[in-house]
Design a protein around this motif. Structure first.
Motif, PDB file in Angstrom:
ATOM      1  N   ARG A 103      15.601 -10.388   1.747  1.00 25.63           N
ATOM      2  CA  ARG A 103      15.694 -10.022   0.327  1.00 25.63           C
ATOM      3  C   ARG A 103      14.549  -9.098  -0.077  1.00 25.63           C
ATOM      4  N   TRP A 104      13.379  -9.265   0.522  1.00 20.86           N
ATOM      5  CA  TRP A 104      12.263  -8.373   0.229  1.00 20.86           C
ATOM      6  C   TRP A 104      12.512  -6.989   0.825  1.00 20.86           C
ATOM      7  N   ALA A 105      13.060  -6.959   2.035  1.00 19.96           N
ATOM      8  CA  ALA A 105      13.371  -5.673   2.674  1.00 19.96           C
ATOM      9  C   ALA A 105      14.350  -4.889   1.808  1.00 19.96           C
ATOM     10  N   ASP A 106      15.383  -5.564   1.311  1.00 21.87           N
ATOM     11  CA  ASP A 106      16.371  -4.904   0.444  1.00 21.87           C
ATOM     12  C   ASP A 106      15.708  -4.398  -0.840  1.00 21.87           C
ATOM     13  N   TRP A 107      14.868  -5.237  -1.441  1.00 19.19           N
ATOM     14  CA  TRP A 107      14.195  -4.862  -2.681  1.00 19.19           C
ATOM     15  C   TRP A 107      13.275  -3.659  -2.453  1.00 19.19           C
ATOM     16  N   LEU A 108      12.477  -3.688  -1.366  1.00 17.89           N
ATOM     17  CA  LEU A 108      11.574  -2.575  -1.069  1.00 17.89           C
ATOM     18  C   LEU A 108      12.350  -1.285  -0.825  1.00 17.89           C
ATOM     19  N   ALA A 109      13.442  -1.370  -0.066  1.00 16.36           N
ATOM     20  CA  ALA A 109      14.261  -0.186   0.195  1.00 16.36           C
ATOM     21  C   ALA A 109      14.772   0.410  -1.114  1.00 16.36           C
ATOM     22  N   GLU A 110      15.197  -0.435  -2.014  1.00 14.58           N
ATOM     23  CA  GLU A 110      15.710   0.009  -3.312  1.00 14.58           C
ATOM     24  C   GLU A 110      14.601   0.687  -4.123  1.00 14.58           C
ATOM     25  N   GLN A 111      13.405   0.113  -4.114  1.00 16.95           N
ATOM     26  CA  GLN A 111      12.282   0.674  -4.873  1.00 16.95           C
ATOM     27  C   GLN A 111      11.873   2.041  -4.321  1.00 16.95           C
ATOM     28  N   VAL A 112      11.826   2.173  -3.008  1.00 14.33           N
ATOM     29  CA  VAL A 112      11.469   3.460  -2.401  1.00 14.33           C
ATOM     30  C   VAL A 112      12.520   4.507  -2.767  1.00 14.33           C
ATOM     31  N   ALA A 113      13.793   4.143  -2.668  1.00 13.42           N
ATOM     32  CA  ALA A 113      14.876   5.075  -3.003  1.00 13.42           C
ATOM     33  C   ALA A 113      14.795   5.526  -4.462  1.00 13.42           C
ATOM     34  N   LYS A 114      14.319   4.646  -5.343  1.00  9.68           N
ATOM     35  CA  LYS A 114      14.184   4.975  -6.766  1.00  9.68           C
ATOM     36  C   LYS A 114      12.929   5.798  -7.067  1.00  9.68           C
ATOM     37  N   GLY A 115      12.048   5.959  -6.081  1.00 10.93           N
ATOM     38  CA  GLY A 115      10.831   6.738  -6.286  1.00 10.93           C
ATOM     39  C   GLY A 115       9.660   5.940  -6.804  1.00 10.93           C
ATOM     40  N   ARG A 116       9.742   4.644  -6.744  1.00 15.55           N
ATOM     41  CA  ARG A 116       8.646   3.793  -7.213  1.00 15.55           C
ATOM     42  C   ARG A 116       7.462   3.874  -6.253  1.00 15.55           C
ATOM     43  N   ASP A 117       6.268   3.702  -6.778  1.00 13.88           N
ATOM     44  CA  ASP A 117       5.052   3.682  -5.967  1.00 13.88           C
ATOM     45  C   ASP A 117       4.872   2.295  -5.381  1.00 13.88           C
ATOM     46  N   ILE A 118       4.511   2.249  -4.094  1.00 14.28           N
ATOM     47  CA  ILE A 118       4.269   0.983  -3.404  1.00 14.28           C
ATOM     48  C   ILE A 118       2.939   1.111  -2.682  1.00 14.28           C
ATOM     49  N   LEU A 119       2.073   0.144  -2.877  1.00 12.00           N
ATOM     50  CA  LEU A 119       0.775   0.122  -2.216  1.00 12.00           C
ATOM     51  C   LEU A 119       0.873  -0.782  -0.998  1.00 12.00           C
ATOM     52  N   VAL A 120       0.536  -0.242   0.162  1.00 12.45           N
ATOM     53  CA  VAL A 120       0.562  -1.013   1.405  1.00 12.45           C
ATOM     54  C   VAL A 120      -0.874  -1.175   1.869  1.00 12.45           C
ATOM     55  N   VAL A 121      -1.353  -2.417   1.927  1.00 15.01           N
ATOM     56  CA  VAL A 121      -2.730  -2.687   2.332  1.00 15.01           C
ATOM     57  C   VAL A 121      -2.747  -3.752   3.429  1.00 15.01           C
ATOM     58  N   GLY A 122      -3.827  -3.784   4.168  1.00 18.11           N
ATOM     59  CA  GLY A 122      -3.983  -4.787   5.215  1.00 18.11           C
ATOM     60  C   GLY A 122      -5.130  -4.404   6.119  1.00 18.11           C
ATOM     61  N   GLY A 123      -5.492  -5.322   6.966  1.00 23.81           N
ATOM     62  CA  GLY A 123      -6.585  -5.105   7.896  1.00 23.81           C
ATOM     63  C   GLY A 123      -6.201  -4.146   9.011  1.00 23.81           C
ATOM     64  N   THR A 124      -7.196  -3.748   9.796  1.00 22.73           N
ATOM     65  CA  THR A 124      -6.965  -2.886  10.936  1.00 22.73           C
ATOM     66  C   THR A 124      -5.993  -3.562  11.898  1.00 22.73           C
ATOM     67  N   GLY A 125      -4.988  -2.816  12.313  1.00 19.27           N
ATOM     68  CA  GLY A 125      -4.017  -3.342  13.271  1.00 19.27           C
ATOM     69  C   GLY A 125      -2.954  -4.236  12.656  1.00 19.27           C
ATOM     70  N   ALA A 126      -2.916  -4.339  11.324  1.00 18.19           N
ATOM     71  CA  ALA A 126      -1.962  -5.230  10.660  1.00 18.19           C
ATOM     72  C   ALA A 126      -0.546  -4.671  10.637  1.00 18.19           C
ATOM     73  N   GLY A 127      -0.391  -3.353  10.858  1.00 18.78           N
ATOM     74  CA  GLY A 127       0.930  -2.745  10.860  1.00 18.78           C
ATOM     75  C   GLY A 127       1.224  -1.885   9.642  1.00 18.78           C
ATOM     76  N   LYS A 128       0.191  -1.444   8.924  1.00 18.77           N
ATOM     77  CA  LYS A 128       0.399  -0.642   7.720  1.00 18.77           C
ATOM     78  C   LYS A 128       1.145   0.659   8.028  1.00 18.77           C
ATOM     79  N   THR A 129       0.701   1.392   9.029  1.00 18.85           N
ATOM     80  CA  THR A 129       1.335   2.660   9.376  1.00 18.85           C
ATOM     81  C   THR A 129       2.762   2.434   9.862  1.00 18.85           C
ATOM     82  N   THR A 130       2.959   1.431  10.684  1.00 16.97           N
ATOM     83  CA  THR A 130       4.297   1.111  11.183  1.00 16.97           C
ATOM     84  C   THR A 130       5.226   0.764  10.025  1.00 16.97           C
TER      85      THR A 130
END
Length: 190
Positions: A103-130
């Motif tokens: 359900r989060w994946a679907d929600w995030l996909a919808e937000q990106v498609a709508k042009g919403r800003d999303i902040l992705v944070v995490g430690g080194t090697g957490a998978g932010k770039t991926t």
């Protein structure tokens, strides 16, 4: 091996399958390690020396490299190389591997498609770039995308994408200078 971390000539660590372990391998001397660092950096046009003791960049295969020399690095020269994943990456894989509820994946996909800003944070090697690479799949194809990175790591499947990378050295270009320029390039996503 996804990451190699050298802390002076006697301490080499690697990350394998998400587990960091020290190896039994070492460099014969500080000088040997510093020459190795210079050889790694030379093909990508980067230099490191006493006047410029910090360096990072992108190797030909897309891996990120970072090096630090003494006296900045107190325990001897430091070298870190991170290899990025080359397998297919999408939000469905994140859900299948229990990295993200459906359900989060679907929600995030919808937000990106709508042009919403999303902040992705995490430690080194957490998978932010991926994760960013997976989210970019939902940016509409007609939108102009511009990325600015210190060491180019993103691998977006987007036709209208302009990649920019900061530069150090005699004629440096920092992220601020690239941002000012990018704003004049009519970005839909930055």
């Amino acid at each position: 091996i996804s990451e190699i971390m050298v802390q002076g000539p006697k301490h080499i660590w690697v990350e394998r399958a998400g587990i960091i372990e020290q190896t039994k391998t070492c460099f014969p001397s500080d000088e040997w390690l510093e020459r190795t660092i210079e050889r790694v950096l030379k093909p990508i046009g980067r230099q490191i020396n006493q006047h410029q003791p910090l360096c990072d960049g992108r190797l030909a295969d897309g891996s990120r490299v970072n090096a630090v020399l003494p006296p900045i690095s107190l325990g001897g020269a430091s070298l870190t190389i991170r290899k990025f994943q080359s397998h297919a990456n999408n939000l469905n894989n994140w859900v299948k591997q229990n990295g993200l509820p459906a359900r989060w994946a679907d929600w995030l996909a919808e937000q990106v498609a709508k042009g919403r800003d999303i902040l992705v944070v995490g430690g080194t090697g957490a998978g932010k770039t991926t994760f960013l690479n997976a989210l970019a799949e939902f940016i509409p194809a007609n939108q102009r995308l511009i990325s600015i990175e210190d060491a180019a790591e993103l691998d977006l499947n987007h036709e209208h994408w302009i990649r920019m990378e900061t530069r150090r050295g005699q004629t440096p270009l920092d992220a601020r200078a690239l941002l000012v320029n990018a704003l004049r390039m009519r970005p839909d996503r930055l």
